[in-house]
Design an enzyme around this catalytic site. Sequence first.
Site, PDB file in Angstrom:
ATOM      1  N   ARG A  46      65.086  94.372 107.491  1.00 24.03           N
ATOM      2  CA  ARG A  46      63.789  93.722 107.257  1.00 24.03           C
ATOM      3  C   ARG A  46      63.967  92.529 106.329  1.00 24.03           C
ATOM      4  O   ARG A  46      63.342  91.478 106.500  1.00 24.03           O
ATOM      5  CB  ARG A  46      62.783  94.717 106.673  1.00 24.03           C
ATOM      6  CG  ARG A  46      61.493  94.058 106.198  1.00 24.03           C
ATOM      7  CD  ARG A  46      60.402  95.057 105.875  1.00 24.03           C
ATOM      8  NE  ARG A  46      60.861  96.222 105.143  1.00 24.03           N
ATOM      9  CZ  ARG A  46      61.130  96.242 103.826  1.00 24.03           C
ATOM     10  NH1 ARG A  46      61.015  95.121 103.099  1.00 24.03           N
ATOM     11  NH2 ARG A  46      61.510  97.355 103.232  1.00 24.03           N
ATOM     12  N   TYR A  98      43.832  77.406 119.050  1.00 28.30           N
ATOM     13  CA  TYR A  98      44.072  78.598 119.854  1.00 28.30           C
ATOM     14  C   TYR A  98      43.091  79.695 119.432  1.00 28.30           C
ATOM     15  O   TYR A  98      42.833  79.891 118.237  1.00 28.30           O
ATOM     16  CB  TYR A  98      45.517  79.043 119.655  1.00 28.30           C
ATOM     17  CG  TYR A  98      45.835  80.406 120.202  1.00 28.30           C
ATOM     18  CD1 TYR A  98      45.571  80.723 121.531  1.00 28.30           C
ATOM     19  CD2 TYR A  98      46.389  81.388 119.386  1.00 28.30           C
ATOM     20  CE1 TYR A  98      45.852  81.974 122.031  1.00 28.30           C
ATOM     21  CE2 TYR A  98      46.682  82.647 119.884  1.00 28.30           C
ATOM     22  CZ  TYR A  98      46.411  82.936 121.209  1.00 28.30           C
ATOM     23  OH  TYR A  98      46.692  84.186 121.700  1.00 28.30           O
ATOM     24  N   ASP A 170      50.753  73.263 113.461  1.00 26.95           N
ATOM     25  CA  ASP A 170      51.197  74.075 114.588  1.00 26.95           C
ATOM     26  C   ASP A 170      51.812  73.122 115.610  1.00 26.95           C
ATOM     27  O   ASP A 170      51.126  72.304 116.211  1.00 26.95           O
ATOM     28  CB  ASP A 170      50.006  74.830 115.194  1.00 26.95           C
ATOM     29  CG  ASP A 170      50.429  75.814 116.284  1.00 26.95           C
ATOM     30  OD1 ASP A 170      51.379  75.496 117.031  1.00 26.95           O
ATOM     31  OD2 ASP A 170      49.802  76.875 116.412  1.00 26.95           O
ATOM     32  N   LYS A 195      56.508  80.490 123.531  1.00 31.72           N
ATOM     33  CA  LYS A 195      56.216  79.437 124.495  1.00 31.72           C
ATOM     34  C   LYS A 195      57.461  78.602 124.805  1.00 31.72           C
ATOM     35  O   LYS A 195      58.439  79.122 125.309  1.00 31.72           O
ATOM     36  CB  LYS A 195      55.061  78.585 123.962  1.00 31.72           C
ATOM     37  CG  LYS A 195      53.870  79.365 123.390  1.00 31.72           C
ATOM     38  CD  LYS A 195      53.287  80.364 124.372  1.00 31.72           C
ATOM     39  CE  LYS A 195      51.935  80.935 123.962  1.00 31.72           C
ATOM     40  NZ  LYS A 195      51.925  81.782 122.759  1.00 31.72           N
TER      41      LYS A 195
END
Length: 374
Positions: A46, A98, A170, A195
């Site tokens: 982690r 978005y 973004d 994406k």
Amino acid sequence: MKFNSLVIHGGIDGDEKTGAVTVPIYQTSTYRQKKVGQHSGYEYSRTGNPTREALEKLISDLEGGFRGFAFSSGMAAISSVLMLFKSGDHIILSDDVYGGTFRVVDKVFKNLGLEYDFINTNDINDISKYIKKNTKAIYIETPTNPLMKLTDIKEVSKIAKENNLLLIVDNTFMTPYLQKPIKLGADIVIHSATKYLGGHSDLVAGLVIVNNEELGNKMHFIQNSVGAILGPFDSWLLIKGIKTLHVRMDRHCENAEKIVNWLKEQEWVKKIYYPGIEANENKIMQMKKFGGMISFEVVNEEYLNKLLSNLKIITLAESLGGVESLISVPAKMTHASIPAEIRDKLGITDTLVRLSVGIEDVEDIISDLTLNLK
């Protein structure tokens, strides 16, 4: 190193210990320590994993940042960035974002005391009106999703710096191949790596890149504390996808431009939203090319239904940026979480279509879009 070489050799290039050309998948949760607290640089996956670290260094190199971070999804990346702020802080965001970004701000972080305004950030003169004493950041998408509005990153950066604010961009639609927000003045860059960066519709991931050590330390603390990290196999897949980013993006852009020119001649198309059109109208030239995303409004629902029933090559699905062409109706799919009155105000109508142009033969894509109007 030039970008086209950096996507292949950036970050951690191969494996020094074995000579492997590709970074291995370190599919482990923990690491042997020689003594208490004495380890080789990794103690728990982690906190740090060699495969994920290779990806994080690669995206930092590509964006020209100080440090990168890999998360389990684009929304995990966005949420982790929003965790930089505390209750009572105020942020300004692009209004046409978005749907998941709108939802997490309006339904989750609002409950934690974050204050916000969604505004038209492509109107530079309007931004300063919304800056308050407790404003901490400006968050923009450019191009926006789904209406492809552009915001001048360099100009917004000036406003942010004058007011001691963070600028968050973004960069999902453009990728670092087409647009470099940090070079233009951004402090933090976000990607839904699901994406274009992954590019093959086979993984879900998010990336964050910061421009200085202080932000890097803060983001790593949040990443480690919250634990929304990307696993080693998906990290490896994402590195693999990034290696062909420049080749894919060139074809996405080439196909999109041809389709836009074809759509302009179709009587059933009411309006086209495309970064190339927006850039020329507003003289915003901050990207290398205009990307592979197109939105367009169909004149009525009858033609919309004809279009969707005509598809053979193009896939009706959420998401974008894969090698295959994907089409969606944002008002009923990706942006359904945005209230109808806000969608109407923005122009996200029930007949608005978003097309992620793939890398197939462009004539096959156009054939799918060709309607028999008789």
